[in-house]
Design a protein around this motif. Structure first.
Motif, mmCIF file in Angstrom:
data_model
loop_
_atom_site.group_PDB
_atom_site.id
_atom_site.type_symbol
_atom_site.label_atom_id
_atom_site.label_comp_id
_atom_site.label_asym_id
_atom_site.label_seq_id
_atom_site.Cartn_x
_atom_site.Cartn_y
_atom_site.Cartn_z
ATOM 1 N N ASN A 123 13.938 -3.858 13.520
ATOM 2 C CA ASN A 123 12.827 -4.231 12.844
ATOM 3 C C ASN A 123 11.641 -3.298 12.998
ATOM 4 O O ASN A 123 10.603 -3.628 12.187
ATOM 5 C CB ASN A 123 12.515 -5.664 13.068
ATOM 6 N N LYS A 126 12.161 1.781 9.626
ATOM 7 C CA LYS A 126 12.373 1.477 8.169
ATOM 8 C C LYS A 126 13.130 2.756 7.716
ATOM 9 O O LYS A 126 12.814 3.861 8.325
ATOM 10 C CB LYS A 126 11.421 0.880 7.038
ATOM 11 N N PRO A 134 17.938 -3.508 9.064
ATOM 12 C CA PRO A 134 16.738 -4.650 9.464
ATOM 13 C C PRO A 134 17.238 -6.101 9.473
ATOM 14 O O PRO A 134 18.449 -6.469 8.784
ATOM 15 C CB PRO A 134 15.776 -4.729 8.158
#
Length: 182
Positions: A123, A126, A134
């Motif tokens: 997390n 990205k 995620p």
């Protein structure tokens, strides 16, 4: 007679069930401990509250993370699966999968409990859905990793705070994805 006997058996079974499931306080804790002394949910909840006070002060920026990882006395720890670690990880990070963390394995990997340990997880990055898929925010690996390290007596723990674009961050990576030019 048969009705009275059935009613008595039902009352005993129901009473046992109610007593077994409705115990509270010390009596209930003792019963729960007897069920499995190796699982302590109440202790876990207490520790989560304790860790929350410390953790928020130990979350670091991208720049702080890089500064720490450049210190040879710091261990950057990746607790994701071995498959994901091999695919892509922070350069220089050591690996131990969260489910494999035991006191013995951690002592081998991080012998001194006052060693600075910096963690990151899926997390934090990205735009890299294969290696950093995620997780639900409440299932973030950082949360469990921090608590687990704390459980084993490690107190010098820091955590990468921001969500960074894998392709724009200044944090260097290694793994088969990097080797394959991805």
């Amino acid at each position: 007679m048969r009705t009275i006997m059935l009613a008595t058996v039902t009352a005993v079974v129901l009473g046992t069930f109610v007593a077994g499931t409705m115990l509270t306080g010390a009596e209930g804790d003792a019963q729960l401990a007897n069920e499995n002394p190796q699982i302590d949910y109440q202790g876990f909840m207490k520790q989560v509250q304790e860790v929350a006070k410390v953790r928020e002060q130990r979350r670091v920026s991208e720049e702080g993370f890089i500064r720490m990882m450049d210190d040879p006395k710091t261990i950057v720890l990746d607790a994701r699966s071995k498959r994901m670690y091999d695919l892509l990880h922070v350069k220089g990070a050591v690996h131990i999968s969260l489910p494999d963390m035991t006191a013995e394995d951690l002592a081998e990997l991080i012998p001194k409990k006052d060693t600075r340990v910096v963690i990151y997880c899926n997390n934090n990055f990205k735009n890299e859905p294969q290696a950093f898929a995620p997780k639900a925010p409440v299932a973030s690996l950082n949360l469990n990793t921090y608590n687990t390290l704390y459980s084993y007596g490690y107190r010098n723990i820091y955590e990468l705070k921001p969500l960074l674009d894998r392709h724009d961050t200044k944090i260097p990576f290694a793994g088969t994805s990097v080797e394959n030019g991805k």
